[in-house]
Design a protein around this motif. Structure first.
Motif, mmCIF file in Angstrom:
data_model
loop_
_atom_site.group_PDB
_atom_site.id
_atom_site.type_symbol
_atom_site.label_atom_id
_atom_site.label_comp_id
_atom_site.label_asym_id
_atom_site.label_seq_id
_atom_site.Cartn_x
_atom_site.Cartn_y
_atom_site.Cartn_z
ATOM 1 N N ARG A 101 62.097 34.384 32.568
ATOM 2 C CA ARG A 101 63.257 34.970 31.894
ATOM 3 C C ARG A 101 63.797 34.017 30.828
ATOM 4 O O ARG A 101 64.140 34.440 29.713
ATOM 5 N N ARG A 102 63.864 32.724 31.150
ATOM 6 C CA ARG A 102 64.377 31.741 30.198
ATOM 7 C C ARG A 102 63.454 31.609 28.988
ATOM 8 O O ARG A 102 63.916 31.540 27.832
ATOM 9 N N LEU A 153 61.830 43.182 39.033
ATOM 10 C CA LEU A 153 61.234 41.936 39.484
ATOM 11 C C LEU A 153 60.481 42.096 40.798
ATOM 12 O O LEU A 153 59.805 41.173 41.242
ATOM 13 N N SER A 174 63.856 34.701 26.758
ATOM 14 C CA SER A 174 65.154 34.710 26.069
ATOM 15 C C SER A 174 65.129 33.780 24.868
ATOM 16 O O SER A 174 65.610 34.123 23.780
ATOM 17 N N ARG A 226 62.531 32.989 37.220
ATOM 18 C CA ARG A 226 63.655 32.394 36.501
ATOM 19 C C ARG A 226 63.180 31.720 35.214
ATOM 20 O O ARG A 226 63.797 31.832 34.154
ATOM 21 N N MET A 260 61.778 42.558 31.263
ATOM 22 C CA MET A 260 62.764 41.542 30.888
ATOM 23 C C MET A 260 63.157 41.674 29.427
ATOM 24 O O MET A 260 64.329 41.528 29.070
ATOM 25 N N ARG A 273 65.639 44.420 29.029
ATOM 26 C CA ARG A 273 66.971 44.011 29.492
ATOM 27 C C ARG A 273 67.656 43.135 28.453
ATOM 28 O O ARG A 273 68.852 43.283 28.181
ATOM 29 N N ILE A 274 66.901 42.198 27.876
ATOM 30 C CA ILE A 274 67.472 41.318 26.858
ATOM 31 C C ILE A 274 67.928 42.143 25.651
ATOM 32 O O ILE A 274 69.002 41.898 25.077
#
Length: 345
Positions: free
Chosen positions: A256-257, A42, A260, A253, A220, A223-224
């Motif tokens: 990322r949401r 990040l 996801s 933030r 990201m 990571r997910i």
């Protein structure tokens, strides 16, 4: 990364005061982590804003004692603070995270104790970060009446540091507010701002680094995927274009949401624009129907205009008075009439 709640081991004679000790989180990192301090996904990116941020962190980290990290919610202020810690001489010490609610409780509890008490909660908070870095999250939310107590705490910290070279502690405070302007208009103590902002670092919002979004999104998604044990999904060109043109009020933030949720909805290996449901919901939430017009009183209109001009002048009262066509003494009276009552030392 190991985490532990702060816990006092003082004897029973100090239980009455230590029951108000602030709840903090301690993260222990070693000098071996220093080379990767600026390689957190990040904090990556080739945008001018991120290159400036990394350069500033590298420049000030070896020398700072107190720093203020400012940025919108979700921009990664804590990540910047951790990078500063890992590049500082206190890298082998703890990184202690303290929420502003816990700090407020500690300062409030201390107001009821005699000044000679050796177990004052806020002092113990400083001691918990001895040799490392104390991170004060959202310092701008500290209630005005407690800001005087915070100034006294910082003064005692400076005195102890001057008395002995063994007292090693660095403080990083973070906020999403413009404390310089707030201090100029009497909404935040000027002496507290001066002590915190010896070094000030601005973390850029995501909308100012759209060229970094492909790299951030890929990191990201990996990571997910690691968490779910699956292969990382890819972004279709149209999907990436939509991500780069979104204003991102929630910054990292929110990104990322959104990703996801998109991974959950995507049937195959590629995320299409139709999978960005969370992005559509955010856009709708940030564009509400205009509320009915409010009729303001004349003094409210004047005050809003004065504060707007002062903000544009970055808190420079002389310049603001010139633009408003009034004397500086008149500007001071207008600001004093709308400032909180200062707490007495």
């Amino acid at each position: 990364m190991p985490q532990e709640r702060y816990n006092s081991n003082r004897d029973s004679t100090s239980r009455d005061s230590t029951q108000h000790l602030p709840q903090t989180q301690q993260h222990d990192r070693s000098r071996a982590d220093a080379p990767t301090a600026l390689r957190d996904p990040l904090l990556l990116g080739d945008s001018p804003a991120m290159r400036r941020l990394r350069s500033q962190i590298q420049r000030i980290a070896p020398y700072f004692r107190t720093a203020l990290v400012r940025g919108e919610p979700g921009t990664g202020k804590e990540l910047a603070a951790r990078a500063i810690h890992l590049l500082s001489p206190g890298v082998d010490g703890p990184f202690v995270l303290c929420a502003i609610s816990s700090l407020s409780e500690a300062l409030t509890a201390d107001e009821t104790l005699p000044s000679s008490s050796a177990t004052r909660a806020a002092t113990v908070l400083l001691e918990s970060a001895q040799g490392g870095t104390l991170y004060l999250d959202e310092i701008g939310e500290l209630p005005y009446p407690l800001q005087a107590a915070m100034v006294r705490l910082l003064k005692s910290f400076e005195e102890r540091r001057a008395e002995t070279r063994r007292w090693e502690l660095r403080i990083v405070a973070a906020t999403h507010r413009d404390l310089r302007t707030l201090s100029a208009i009497g909404q935040f103590r000027q002496d507290l701002y001066a002590r915190l902002s010896v070094v000030e670092i601005l973390v850029p919002p995501l909308r100012q680094r759209e060229e970094d979004i492909p790299l951030l999104a890929a990191k990201m998604l990996r990571r997910i995927a690691r968490k779910s044990g699956e292969h990382p999904k890819l972004l279709a060109p149209d999907t990436l274009a939509r991500l780069q043109h979104h204003p991102w009020p929630g910054n990292l933030r929110e990104l990322r949401r959104v990703l996801s949720r998109a991974v959950e909805r995507a049937e195959g290996n590629t995320i299409e624009p139709r999978h960005l449901v969370a992005l559509t919901e955010t856009a709708s939430a940030t564009s509400p129907a205009p509320p009915p017009a409010k009729i303001e009183r004349l003094h409210e209109v004047i005050q809003h205009h004065v504060l707007s001009v002062l903000t544009r002048c970055a808190g420079n009262k002389l310049r603001a008075a010139e633009l408003l066509g009034i004397s500086r003494s008149t500007l001071y009276r207008m600001l004093d009439a709308n400032s909180p009552t200062p707490a007495t030392e």
